[in-house]
Design an enzyme around this catalytic site. Structure first.
Site, short mmCIF file in Angstrom:
data_model
loop_
_atom_site.label_atom_id
_atom_site.label_comp_id
_atom_site.label_asym_id
_atom_site.label_seq_id
_atom_site.Cartn_x
_atom_site.Cartn_y
_atom_site.Cartn_z
N ASP A 164 0.85 -1.19 0.00
CA ASP A 164 0.00 0.00 0.00
C ASP A 164 0.89 1.24 0.00
O ASP A 164 2.12 1.14 0.09
CB ASP A 164 -0.97 -0.01 1.18
CG ASP A 164 -0.27 0.01 2.53
OD1 ASP A 164 0.95 0.26 2.56
OD2 ASP A 164 -0.93 -0.22 3.54
N ASP A 188 -8.14 -7.25 0.96
CA ASP A 188 -7.14 -7.45 2.02
C ASP A 188 -7.71 -6.97 3.34
O ASP A 188 -8.58 -6.09 3.36
CB ASP A 188 -5.85 -6.67 1.72
CG ASP A 188 -5.97 -5.21 2.14
OD1 ASP A 188 -5.51 -4.87 3.25
OD2 ASP A 188 -6.55 -4.41 1.38
N CYS A 226 -13.91 -27.75 8.55
CA CYS A 226 -12.70 -27.12 8.02
C CYS A 226 -11.59 -28.16 7.89
O CYS A 226 -11.39 -28.99 8.78
CB CYS A 226 -12.26 -25.98 8.94
SG CYS A 226 -10.72 -25.19 8.45
N CYS A 250 -8.30 -27.31 7.40
CA CYS A 250 -7.00 -26.67 7.56
C CYS A 250 -6.10 -27.48 8.49
O CYS A 250 -6.53 -28.40 9.18
CB CYS A 250 -7.17 -25.24 8.10
SG CYS A 250 -7.46 -25.11 9.89
N CYS A 310 -7.31 -27.58 12.21
CA CYS A 310 -8.48 -28.41 12.47
C CYS A 310 -8.22 -29.90 12.25
O CYS A 310 -8.93 -30.74 12.79
CB CYS A 310 -9.66 -27.94 11.61
SG CYS A 310 -10.30 -26.31 12.13
N HIS A 368 -5.58 -20.86 11.54
CA HIS A 368 -6.92 -21.29 11.14
C HIS A 368 -7.67 -20.16 10.43
O HIS A 368 -8.30 -20.38 9.40
CB HIS A 368 -7.73 -21.76 12.34
CG HIS A 368 -9.20 -21.88 12.04
ND1 HIS A 368 -9.74 -22.96 11.41
CD2 HIS A 368 -10.22 -21.00 12.24
CE1 HIS A 368 -11.05 -22.77 11.24
NE2 HIS A 368 -11.35 -21.58 11.73
#
Length: 375
Positions: free
Chosen positions: A98, A272, A310, A312, A315, A341
């Site tokens: 940015d 974002d 989930c 991931c 998890c 997560h």
């Protein structure tokens, strides 16, 4: 399909149900599918995570902050290191920086905002600095990100219309100075930013002015700053149709699941936000059934994944009871697992959004997701 820019957009499919876009953005450091969520690595690191861990979650692009890296360690040092990609070992993905404007405006007083730029004091040692469009671009050229942002004025919410009008005109003038300063046009893509506060007509005027410059992509700034969600959606409805269809469209600072889905429906390609890392550091996790405070006593003996839907890393390997124990014990691993997560959750959400667009059922997906998330 054009690739005259170092960063360019490839359209793949338009959802027949919503008009949302499935696409791919190509950069010098690889391509990523859109709509995409960009994890935020403010100080050349996504909080609590290594670059390798973030990459393993499937992030194709991350964001870093020009202001913070200018203040510490300095853009010259990062340039000596070979640029931001090498400095932080972000090997196979893109980086967006940015302009630093949002941060310096939060540090500056109204009288410190002048045509030349913004006077402010460093949050680190109180030293005085001036950030101008030229300086912002010079720093971003040093950092070497694939996508760099024009220096713009982000109005507070609420803002009087007269000031918002003057502000958007200044943002356009500053864009011209950014374009004149930008040197690495073969390796870095400069995006312009549409402003206009919360006024439909000002948003239209800013979109007209900013898109009159032939740039590789365009962003919508100054939203998600405290206004009601419906107002933001209305302003997107007004603004997005005025943005070129063959360029990436970036909605800055947005990352809650509802905003991501609603933004995608309205034709946004890139998002974002610090939300997943900020929530994670405070022990809150995003699940398919809403936000969960992971340190709550009700999880003391829950020996199963925080989100059973989930897949991931967290998890698959850890239980709610263990994560609660870590947080209560003030072990840093607890914050890391919550953050891991949360980032994975949003990246997976965007993958599901892209799949729904490809199958012309994004509105159906929205209804299904919201029915569980807000139950």
């Amino acid at each position: 399909m054009s690739n005259k820019y170092p960063v360019w957009y490839e359209h793949i499919h338009t959802c027949k149900q919503t008009g949302a876009r499935l696409g791919r953005v190509h950069t010098p450091h690889g391509s990523f599918m859109t709509p995409a969520f960009m994890p935020v690595g403010t100080q050349a690191a996504v909080k609590c995570m290594s670059s390798e861990e973030v990459a393993s979650m499937g992030a194709g692009i991350i964001l870093s902050n020009t202001y913070h890296l200018w203040m510490r360690p300095g853009s010259e040092l990062i340039a000596k290191a070979g640029g931001l990609h090498k400095f932080m070992n972000w090997k196979d993905g893109a980086i967006l920086t940015d302009s630093g404007g949002f941060q310096v405006f939060s540090l500056a007083k109204p009288k410190d905002i002048v045509e030349e730029g913004v006077h402010f004091r460093s949050h680190i040692d109180g030293s005085k600095h001036l950030l101008t469009p030229e300086k912002s671009i010079q720093i971003q050229n040093d950092l070497g990100a694939d996508i760099i942002m024009a220096f713009d004025e982000c109005c507070a919410y609420p803002t009087e219309k007269t000031y918002a009008s003057r502000s958007l005109e200044r943002t356009t003038r500053w864009l011209e100075r950014c374009i004149d300063t930008h040197k690495n046009t073969d390796t870095q893509a400069l995006f312009g930013i549409i402003q206009g506060s919360m006024y439909d007509d000002l948003r239209k005027e800013s979109a007209k002015q900013i898109t009159s410059y032939d740039l590789p992509g365009y962003a919508i700034g100054g939203l998600s700053v405290g206004e009601p969600g419906e107002l933001m959606y209305n302003l997107l409805d007004v603004t997005v149709p005025l943005m070129p269809e063959d360029k990436p469209r970036y909605l800055m600072g947005v990352g809650s699941p509802d905003y991501l889905i609603e933004g995608a429906i309205r034709g946004i390609d890139m998002f974002d936000c610090v939300l997943p890392t900020r929530l994670g550091r405070h022990g809150t996790i995003l699940t398919n059934h809403g936000r969960v405070i992971a340190r709550d006593s009700k999880f003391a003996e829950v020996f199963e994944a925080p989100d059973k839907e989930c897949n991931c890393f967290v998890c698959q390997n850890y239980t709610s009871a263990y994560i609660r124990h870590l947080l209560k014990s003030k072990e840093m691993l607890g914050q890391r697992l919550c953050t891991w997560h949360n980032i994975s959750f949003l990246l997976d959400l965007m993958e599901k959004v892209r799949e729904a667009i490809a199958n012309d059922r994004l509105m159906d997906f929205k209804k299904e997701f919201f029915a569980k998330f807000y139950k």
